[in-house]
Scaffold this motif. Sequence first.
Motif, PDB file in Angstrom:
ATOM      1  N   LEU A   1       0.728  -1.304   0.102  1.00 29.84           N
ATOM      2  CA  LEU A   1       0.172  -0.183   0.131  1.00 29.84           C
ATOM      3  C   LEU A   1       1.051   1.373   0.040  1.00 29.84           C
ATOM      4  N   GLU A   2       2.198   1.340   0.661  1.00 29.91           N
ATOM      5  CA  GLU A   2       2.820   2.419   0.767  1.00 29.91           C
ATOM      6  C   GLU A   2       3.447   2.636  -0.707  1.00 29.91           C
ATOM      7  N   ALA A   3       3.515   1.743  -1.686  1.00 29.52           N
ATOM      8  CA  ALA A   3       4.165   1.990  -2.882  1.00 29.52           C
ATOM      9  C   ALA A   3       3.066   2.432  -3.857  1.00 29.52           C
ATOM     10  N   ILE A   4       1.985   1.781  -3.550  1.00 29.33           N
ATOM     11  CA  ILE A   4       0.633   2.317  -4.208  1.00 29.33           C
ATOM     12  C   ILE A   4       0.564   3.800  -3.999  1.00 29.33           C
ATOM     13  N   LEU A   5       0.323   4.224  -2.738  1.00 29.35           N
ATOM     14  CA  LEU A   5       0.266   5.628  -2.627  1.00 29.35           C
ATOM     15  C   LEU A   5       1.318   6.693  -3.033  1.00 29.35           C
ATOM     16  N   GLU A   6       2.558   6.033  -2.908  1.00 27.32           N
ATOM     17  CA  GLU A   6       3.595   6.739  -3.452  1.00 27.32           C
ATOM     18  C   GLU A   6       3.455   7.086  -4.954  1.00 27.32           C
ATOM     19  N   ALA A   7       3.113   5.934  -5.970  1.00 29.99           N
ATOM     20  CA  ALA A   7       2.854   6.074  -7.216  1.00 29.99           C
ATOM     21  C   ALA A   7       1.831   6.978  -7.485  1.00 29.99           C
ATOM     22  N   ALA A   8       0.711   6.955  -6.699  1.00 33.81           N
ATOM     23  CA  ALA A   8      -0.520   7.884  -6.748  1.00 33.81           C
ATOM     24  C   ALA A   8      -0.255   9.130  -6.807  1.00 33.81           C
ATOM     25  N   ARG A   9       0.622   9.571  -5.654  1.00 36.55           N
ATOM     26  CA  ARG A   9       1.172  11.015  -5.317  1.00 36.55           C
ATOM     27  C   ARG A   9       1.798  11.455  -6.621  1.00 36.55           C
ATOM     28  N   ARG A  10       2.846  10.472  -7.316  1.00 29.36           N
ATOM     29  CA  ARG A  10       3.451  10.927  -8.358  1.00 29.36           C
ATOM     30  C   ARG A  10       2.871  11.112  -9.657  1.00 29.36           C
ATOM     31  N   VAL A  11       2.120  10.242 -10.056  1.00 25.67           N
ATOM     32  CA  VAL A  11       1.370  10.447 -11.310  1.00 25.67           C
ATOM     33  C   VAL A  11      -0.150  11.451 -11.125  1.00 25.67           C
TER      34      VAL A  11
ATOM     35  N   GLN B   1      -5.605  -5.898   8.081  1.00 29.66           N
ATOM     36  CA  GLN B   1      -4.826  -5.326   6.922  1.00 29.66           C
ATOM     37  C   GLN B   1      -6.140  -4.983   6.211  1.00 29.66           C
ATOM     38  N   VAL B   2      -7.214  -5.284   5.831  1.00 34.03           N
ATOM     39  CA  VAL B   2      -8.251  -4.816   5.290  1.00 34.03           C
ATOM     40  C   VAL B   2      -8.792  -3.460   5.731  1.00 34.03           C
ATOM     41  N   ARG B   3      -8.739  -3.453   7.118  1.00 34.83           N
ATOM     42  CA  ARG B   3      -9.477  -2.420   7.988  1.00 34.83           C
ATOM     43  C   ARG B   3      -8.401  -1.211   7.911  1.00 34.83           C
ATOM     44  N   GLU B   4      -7.108  -1.406   8.017  1.00 39.75           N
ATOM     45  CA  GLU B   4      -6.043  -0.336   8.140  1.00 39.75           C
ATOM     46  C   GLU B   4      -5.719   0.038   6.626  1.00 39.75           C
ATOM     47  N   SER B   5      -5.900  -0.779   5.651  1.00 34.29           N
ATOM     48  CA  SER B   5      -5.679  -0.394   4.196  1.00 34.29           C
ATOM     49  C   SER B   5      -6.754   0.419   3.639  1.00 34.29           C
ATOM     50  N   ALA B   6      -7.997   0.087   3.936  1.00 34.11           N
ATOM     51  CA  ALA B   6      -8.897   0.944   3.592  1.00 34.11           C
ATOM     52  C   ALA B   6      -9.217   2.364   4.184  1.00 34.11           C
ATOM     53  N   ALA B   7      -8.872   2.318   5.427  1.00 35.90           N
ATOM     54  CA  ALA B   7      -8.686   3.652   6.408  1.00 35.90           C
ATOM     55  C   ALA B   7      -7.559   4.610   5.709  1.00 35.90           C
ATOM     56  N   LEU B   8      -6.467   4.003   5.156  1.00 40.34           N
ATOM     57  CA  LEU B   8      -5.393   4.760   4.620  1.00 40.34           C
ATOM     58  C   LEU B   8      -5.801   5.329   3.188  1.00 40.34           C
ATOM     59  N   LEU B   9      -6.443   4.373   2.451  1.00 40.89           N
ATOM     60  CA  LEU B   9      -7.211   4.896   1.245  1.00 40.89           C
ATOM     61  C   LEU B   9      -8.060   6.029   1.409  1.00 40.89           C
ATOM     62  N   MET B  10      -8.636   5.703   2.428  1.00 39.98           N
ATOM     63  CA  MET B  10     -10.023   6.927   2.530  1.00 39.98           C
ATOM     64  C   MET B  10      -9.345   8.272   2.813  1.00 39.98           C
ATOM     65  N   HIS B  11      -8.207   8.113   3.774  1.00 44.30           N
ATOM     66  CA  HIS B  11      -7.343   9.448   4.226  1.00 44.30           C
ATOM     67  C   HIS B  11      -6.895  10.111   2.694  1.00 44.30           C
ATOM     68  N   TYR B  12      -6.525   9.290   1.870  1.00 41.27           N
ATOM     69  CA  TYR B  12      -5.825   9.618   0.493  1.00 41.27           C
ATOM     70  C   TYR B  12      -6.993  10.421  -0.352  1.00 41.27           C
TER      71      TYR B  12
ATOM     72  N   GLU C   1     -17.554  -1.780   5.239  1.00 45.16           N
ATOM     73  CA  GLU C   1     -18.553  -1.155   4.484  1.00 45.16           C
ATOM     74  C   GLU C   1     -19.017   0.206   5.112  1.00 45.16           C
ATOM     75  N   HIS C   2     -18.877   0.353   6.480  1.00 44.69           N
ATOM     76  CA  HIS C   2     -19.213   1.576   7.265  1.00 44.69           C
ATOM     77  C   HIS C   2     -18.161   2.697   6.795  1.00 44.69           C
ATOM     78  N   MET C   3     -17.069   2.266   6.538  1.00 45.77           N
ATOM     79  CA  MET C   3     -15.970   3.270   6.218  1.00 45.77           C
ATOM     80  C   MET C   3     -16.379   4.003   4.858  1.00 45.77           C
ATOM     81  N   VAL C   4     -16.822   3.395   3.801  1.00 49.61           N
ATOM     82  CA  VAL C   4     -16.657   3.856   2.398  1.00 49.61           C
ATOM     83  C   VAL C   4     -17.950   4.557   2.405  1.00 49.61           C
TER      84      VAL C   4
END
Length: 453
Positions: A153-163, A190-201, A228-231
């Motif tokens: 996920l860290e590499a995914i968000l880094e690529a998203a910020r770059r492009v 993992q699913v909960r924390e990953s979704a929380a970071l993607l929501m912050h992004y 389902e509550h986070m999204v």
Amino acid sequence: MARSSTRYVCQACGYEAPRWMGRCPDCGGWNTMVEETVPTPVKARVPRRVAEAPGADPVPLSAVPLEAEARLVTGVAELDRVLGGGIVPGSLILLAGDPGIGKSTLMTELARYLPDRRVLYVTGEESVRQVRLRARRLGVEGDNLLLLAETNLEAILEAARRVAPDVLVVDSIQTVYRPELESAPGSVSQVRESAALLMHYAKTTHVPVFLVGHVTKEGAIAGPRVLEHMVDTVLYFEGDRHHAYRILRAVKNRFGATHEIGVFEMHETGLRAVDNPSALFLSERRYGTSGSTVVCTLEGTRPVLVEIQALVTPTAYGTPQRNATGFDYRRLQMLLAVLEKREGLRLAAHDVFVNVVGGLRLEEPAADLGVLVAVASSFRDIPADTGTVLIGEVGLGGEIRGVGQLDVRLREAARLGFRQALVPAHHLKGLLRPDGLEVVGVRSLHEALDLVL
């Protein structure tokens, strides 16, 4: 330095226990407890007086600016309707469905729906070559679709910020992981924390994020319920993968109506929107056959006419069968009891099969009258009036109760050429009748059966 401890977490509901149990005490699932390693930080001394961290000042409601939200309109009416008028910037959208139903196909076609927007498609289950082959089959070309095969996920968000994409797609949320967590990808943490970071992004960059999610064998979204509550929006892709029709249903939407549906048809070149689902569901209807009726159901804000088929035959077993496809089984049992008690139809020695044609699932009680008339038609082997649409909820006393937005349903029936509609009698006062459609009010199930059969 951090110490590590273990706990057992239910992969269905997220319940935590210090030891393994065969059955989760919270959701009742069997063999769902999985061991996870959790780092336990060493307690540090906390000073008595802690400086308060600066925070945002509360603002009055009248001071909050009201600006028109510019949605990303895909141009596909079925998808835009389900999303509430388009994709809201900064929204987090969860798309779930059975394997092979078309989730990845729909996400890949986003690049064709949004040719002027940059779409970053992150695949955790396929290689970029596999996605490229699917895109070529779907006719998706152009450089606005960026592919990334990554699960960190860290590499995914880094690529998203770059492009800096306009839309981010993660396929799927169960494959990504955060390196600082020791549990395996797809686990509850993992699913909960990953979704929380993607929501912050999504909220900080105003980039809409699509999460593709797996479903369990029971049809629920895999992972913790908190996902389902986070999204902001939860979309279900329904339908039989062996048939061509797909139904995209919104079960949660903070920016539009819930239980809105969009109908698609699967072709070799991808998904095609069906602009008139009522005509589609009635296109293969046979006339003069017993056990067939037409009802008008309301899916979100859209009225849809569907055919209900019933088959009543003498049973060859000691216990008669009751089978329903696209209709609630328990409600069918209740309606059959009303039919036996109030109308004297002896169904105890007969098998009853009810099917909603087209793969649609009816959840609202406005289809009760159509179901009972179809069953009675098949039991008596008398065809029902093919030019009549049936609308109404049936109570335990055999009375016909009212339904919502009747005028919208009647306009849809008149548009498709129906000449008569049976509706609850107390709706007739002040009702606007469409031209060419005779509206008949009924107070009881007995009246409806006499009129239609």
